[in-house]
Every structure is written in C-alpha cells, then in structure tokens.
Design a protein around this motif. Structure first.
Motif, PDB file in Angstrom:
ATOM      1  N   GLU A 145       0.823  -1.200   0.000  1.00  0.00           N
ATOM      2  CA  GLU A 145       0.000   0.000   0.000  1.00  0.00           C
ATOM      3  C   GLU A 145       0.864   1.259   0.000  1.00  0.00           C
ATOM      4  O   GLU A 145       0.476   2.301  -0.544  1.00  0.00           O
ATOM      5  CB  GLU A 145      -0.972   0.007   1.192  1.00  0.00           C
ATOM      6  CG  GLU A 145      -0.313  -0.021   2.561  1.00  0.00           C
ATOM      7  CD  GLU A 145      -0.098  -1.425   3.093  1.00  0.00           C
ATOM      8  OE1 GLU A 145      -0.067  -1.583   4.310  1.00  0.00           O
ATOM      9  OE2 GLU A 145       0.030  -2.356   2.267  1.00  0.00           O
ATOM     10  N   VAL A 172       2.047   1.804  -3.641  1.00  0.00           N
ATOM     11  CA  VAL A 172       0.961   2.401  -4.428  1.00  0.00           C
ATOM     12  C   VAL A 172       0.794   3.867  -4.084  1.00  0.00           C
ATOM     13  O   VAL A 172       0.590   4.719  -4.958  1.00  0.00           O
ATOM     14  CB  VAL A 172      -0.364   1.637  -4.195  1.00  0.00           C
ATOM     15  CG1 VAL A 172      -1.529   2.361  -4.851  1.00  0.00           C
ATOM     16  CG2 VAL A 172      -0.259   0.215  -4.731  1.00  0.00           C
ATOM     17  N   GLU A 173       0.909   4.195  -2.798  1.00  0.00           N
ATOM     18  CA  GLU A 173       0.801   5.592  -2.370  1.00  0.00           C
ATOM     19  C   GLU A 173       1.893   6.444  -3.009  1.00  0.00           C
ATOM     20  O   GLU A 173       1.648   7.575  -3.446  1.00  0.00           O
ATOM     21  CB  GLU A 173       0.908   5.677  -0.851  1.00  0.00           C
ATOM     22  CG  GLU A 173       0.854   7.099  -0.307  1.00  0.00           C
ATOM     23  CD  GLU A 173       1.162   7.154   1.175  1.00  0.00           C
ATOM     24  OE1 GLU A 173       1.786   8.138   1.607  1.00  0.00           O
ATOM     25  OE2 GLU A 173       0.790   6.205   1.902  1.00  0.00           O
ATOM     26  N   ALA A 202       0.868   7.018  -6.560  1.00  0.00           N
ATOM     27  CA  ALA A 202      -0.350   7.805  -6.727  1.00  0.00           C
ATOM     28  C   ALA A 202      -0.184   9.240  -6.253  1.00  0.00           C
ATOM     29  O   ALA A 202      -0.866  10.144  -6.733  1.00  0.00           O
ATOM     30  CB  ALA A 202      -1.507   7.147  -5.980  1.00  0.00           C
ATOM     31  N   HIS A 247      -5.331   5.420  -4.786  1.00  0.00           N
ATOM     32  CA  HIS A 247      -4.463   4.273  -4.495  1.00  0.00           C
ATOM     33  C   HIS A 247      -5.214   2.954  -4.672  1.00  0.00           C
ATOM     34  O   HIS A 247      -4.613   1.938  -5.033  1.00  0.00           O
ATOM     35  CB  HIS A 247      -3.889   4.375  -3.080  1.00  0.00           C
ATOM     36  CG  HIS A 247      -4.893   4.159  -1.983  1.00  0.00           C
ATOM     37  ND1 HIS A 247      -5.674   5.171  -1.500  1.00  0.00           N
ATOM     38  CD2 HIS A 247      -5.247   3.040  -1.307  1.00  0.00           C
ATOM     39  CE1 HIS A 247      -6.474   4.680  -0.550  1.00  0.00           C
ATOM     40  NE2 HIS A 247      -6.235   3.401  -0.419  1.00  0.00           N
TER      41      HIS A 247
END
Length: 527
Positions: A237, A240-241, A244, A497
């Motif tokens: 995560e 992805v952050e 993004a 995200h």
C-alpha cells in the motif's frame, strides 16, 4: 593496511533532467543499480520511465545530469559499440528479425567470416550454440525466430545482449504478452542469470511482479524521482501511495446524480474474447459513463477498438440498443450509432490538410444532402455542412479563425476538440473515447471532459478508456482490466491508491494500516 574502497554501482544516474520544448519529461531524476540485483523501476504513464531508459541506454542525451557505469562516465552517444558493452534493453516489441534464424539474429551485422570474406556458416552456428548453452537458453540455433514463443524470443534477445559483454539488461514490460506459466519461467531464468552476475532493471505496471522478482524498487511520479527502497521493507500500500501521490485518507469529490437503476442498458457485451482480452462482460446504461482502466498490456484499448469496429473478436457478442454491432466494419459501426475518439488524433483522428469543418463532418456526409435526389447522386449541401460545422465549433469551444481553417494550424487541445466534434456530429447512442485528453492543456482538458458530462445528460452511453485518473473521475464506475480480464469494479468516489492497486495487480488488504512513504534515497545500510 589500505582500506578497501567500496565497489561503484554498475550504473548511476544523478540529477537527470530532460525537456522537449515546454514539456519536462524528467526533472532531477536519479537511479542507482548495483551488480547482481534486480531493480524495479515503476511509475504510472508519464512518470518519466521511458525517458530515463532512453538516457541510460544512450538513445538520448540529458539536458543536465550525469550517467556513470562502474564509476566511469558514460560513452559518447555516437559510440554504439561502447554502449552495447554497457547496457541493453529488451522491449515489449521484439527487435529480432523474424525471417532470420536464431543464430543469424544473435550475430547480425557481425557474422564470422572465412578467408574470402564470406560468412562462415558452420562457425556461426557453432558459436551461436555455445552462446545459448553458456546462458542456458534452450532454443534451436537453426530455428526461425518468427516461429519462437514470445518468452524464447526474449531470451534470444537477452543472450544477444550478453554476447556484447554487457551485464545490465533493461526489461521493459517483459510479461505483457506472457501467460502465468510463461511469466514464472521467465522469472526462473532471471534468477538463474542473476546468480551468474547479470543485473536487471525491471520495468512493469504489475506491482505483484516487483515483489516476486526484484530486490530494490525506484518510484517515479510526475517526471520526478520519489523514492528508492528495498522491496522487502516497502509495504504494497505504501508503494501504491508513492506512485499515486496521495494518502489513503484522500478522496476526490465526485458527487453526481446516480444513473437510475431502471435506465435501459444501451451497450450489452457478453463473453467477448479477442487477441488481447478474454471473456469480457460489460454493460453501459443510458446516460451512464463507464471507465476502462488497466496497464498497457491489459487489453483495454483493443477492447474499445473492437467496439468501434476496428477489429473482429474471436467470440462473444456486443449489442447496441438491441442490435448486434458489426465488428470489423468501422463505417457500419458508426452508422449503428457509435461515436469514436481514437487514441492517436494525428494518425487516426483527423486529416491535417482538411479544414475544421470538413473534419468535423466526415462521419455524417450522408446526412448533408439537400434533397433525396442529391443524396442518391452523392451531392452535399454546402450550406447544411457549414451550419453543422459552425454549431460543432461553438459547442466544443474550438478556438479558430473559422470552420475554413486547416486542422494542422490548431493547437493540440483545439485539434482534439475537432476529433470530439466529429464523434458527436452523428448524435451517437454510444460514445467510445480512448485517452480523450492526452496531450492537451488544462483548459482544453476541462472543456473536453465537460462534453462527456453533456453526453451523459443527453442519455448517451459513454465508455472512457484512459490512463489519466482525471478522465476516469467523471465516470459513474470504473472497470479494471488485468491481463485481458475484468478483475475489479470501482464505483464513483474511489481512492486513487485503490484504483492504481487494481491496475497494477496488487491484492491490497483494505484493513491494513496506511503508511506514508517519505521521499528519500536508499542507503547502503538499507540494502
């Protein structure tokens, strides 16, 4: 006793900036890859990955910054042999010559010759077999390259690169055309080559693969370096952050009136299967905007082009307002009620030498005859054509001297509006848009997306295929394709995200705590 100096990185890029006119393709980019590792380079489309790879492989010179191999400056751009000895790139599309054999491709332009200067074919095949055997590439040297599987062609390209002496291989989306078993075999070969001292720079839109095969990951976003970190210490995560540019707490305001549950389904796609997608079910209601998201190898563009009449699927059906779409016939598809904005306005969207009026009305020439007799004879009403073109220019807010101006004179944003005008000229029941705001300025982008809202309000079914999150925010829901299959659906109001995680193939734990990724450079201790 003299202290031993640390080994310099295999390749190090520092402060890399590259501009193309007013566009900044990369600003102060950086990358450090060490011997024997698999290093992932990730980022969404437009992040700067391709620009950095072109500079690392000597295809482009940076405007500023330095590239060093083993601590020494990069060769001059004109010294191609020196670059081949440093780095090689294996692209999505093969660079081998399909008509030649594997052996001929391995030594193209450097075939061994005999006394008379003729090619020594026996020696060529022997050296090819030795090279393939050395790198454990199990391919027949006499096989035609066109007959090889994609994974075997890739290994031939890797072996050819290694024969020049390089130990750094850039793999650009190597799994885009592979199935799961082929991907696993590729990863097994990569690990074996790593043990032999080969280093990989691995570029992929599928983050799951990064965790399977890479040790270090570098993230680019908006043409800038964001972070470099060991894969094992970077939660998915958090990765992805970083891509993004938002935390999980951020949600875009997408309040809009929901499509009525009883609204009729205008586009009904059932079990559609083609070259790049499989078993796709899809429905778009009257007045609904549905987005299609996915990586470059997801099949989303091929699916959209099939619905617009460019391709014939292998199987399945698609019906518009109850009538089967005529696959493979663009003209018939337009007559069936489909409006189409292609992905490349220059190659597919307009005729540059023609006027705005001519381009905007190309799809409705059969409606512009003054009388039934004129229609049968193929004559157009100049007055009706001029009036329609003027109306489209006004509706799309196209900034021009008039409908007589050539499209080639327009800015990118206004040229794209002409393409949109042509798609809307026929009052379509279904509007298929592929990257509708690519390469346009912010004001033109907002104007184009406003036309999507207008089409929705008019009851048109709209399918938006885009790499831009801003385009997809106007959608009532977004379907995500991964390896040709629909794997997720996100209603309006999704987090960036969340959508990116689905696009990149990351199975995200929704209950896991969110972590912030600091913009930092990995240290040797982190390794």
């Amino acid at each position: 006793m003299t202290e031993r100096q640390p080994t310099p990185p295999l390749v190090e890029a520092v402060g890399i900036t590259k501009r193309y006119g007013p566009t900044t393709a990369l600003l102060n980019g950086q990358l450090t890859v060490r011997q024997g590792e698999s290093h992932a380079l990730v980022g969404r489309n437009g992040a700067g990955k391709s620009t950095l790879v072109q500079i690392l492989t000597g295809l482009q010179a940076p405007d500023s910054g330095t590239v060093r191999f083993d601590g020494a400056p990069a060769p001059a751009l004109t010294d191609r042999d020196a670059w081949r000895a440093k780095v090689a790139c294996v692209y999505q599309k093969p660079t081998v010559v399909p008509q030649l054999t594997v052996a001929e491709n391995l030594f193209v332009n450097r075939q061994p010759t005999g006394r008379a200067g003729l090619i020594d074919w026996r020696r060529l095949r022997r050296e090819a077999a030795e090279l393939l055997d050395h790198w454990d590439v199990r391919v027949d040297p006499d096989a035609r390259t066109a007959e090889l599987k994609v994974e075997d062609r890739q290994m031939v390209e890797i072996a050819r690169a290694l024969s020049f002496g390089t130990r750094l291989i850039v793999l650009d989306e190597p799994t885009a055309q592979l199935d799961n078993r082929e991907i696993e075999r590729l990863f097994t070969r990569m690990r074996a080559l790593q043990e032999s001292g080969v280093t990989f720079l691995f570029i992929s839109h599928h983050l799951q693969e990064v965790y399977e095969v890479c040790q270090i990951v570098t993230v680019l976003r908006d043409a800038r370096w964001i972070t470099t970190a060991p894969v094992a210490t970077l939660p998915r995560e958090a990765l992805v952050e970083a891509m993004a540019g938002e935390s999980a707490a951020h949600r875009e305001d997408t309040a809009r009136t929901p499509v009525p549950a009883d609204a009729p389904v205008l586009l009904d796609v059932r079990a559609l299967t083609g070259e790049a997608y499989e078993d796709v079910d899809l429905g778009v209601r009257e007045g609904e905007v549905v987005g299609l998201a996915g990586s470059s190898g997801s099949g989303k563009i091929q699916l959209a082009e099939t619905l617009a009449g460019l391709h014939r699927p292998r199987s399945g059906t698609a019906r518009l307002a109850g009538t089967a779409l005529p696959f493979g016939d663009v003209t018939a598809t337009l007559r069936a009620g489909v409006g189409w904005v292609p992905r490349d306005r220059h190659d597919q969207g307009f005729v540059p030498a023609m006027t705005i009026g001519d381009n905007a009305t190309l799809s409705v020439l059969d409606r512009l005859a003054g009388t039934p007799l004129a229609r049968r004879l193929g004559f157009l009403s100049t007055e009706r054509r001029r009036a329609l073109a003027a109306d489209l220019v006004d509706r799309l807010d196209i900034h021009a001297e008039g409908t007589h101006q050539p499209v080639s004179d327009l800015s990118g944003g206004n040229a794209q509006k002409v393409v949109m005008a042509r798609a809307l000229a026929s009052d379509p029941r279904l509007l298929v848009l592929v990257n509708p705001t690519a390469g346009v300025d912010v004001k033109s982008k907002e104007s184009l997306l406003a036309r999507v809202d207008t089409a929705r309000d008019d009851g048109t079914a709209v399918l938006v295929v885009s790499d831009e999150l801003d385009d997809l925010r106007r959608c009532d829901r977004v379907l995500v394709l991964f390896h040709g299959r629909v794997v997720a659906e996100h209603p309006a109001g999704w987090h960036d995200h969340e959508l990116i995680a689905a696009i990149e193939g990351v199975a995200r734990d929704r209950h896991a705590p969110d972590r912030h990724v600091p913009d930092r450079h990995v240290s040797d201790q982190d390794r």
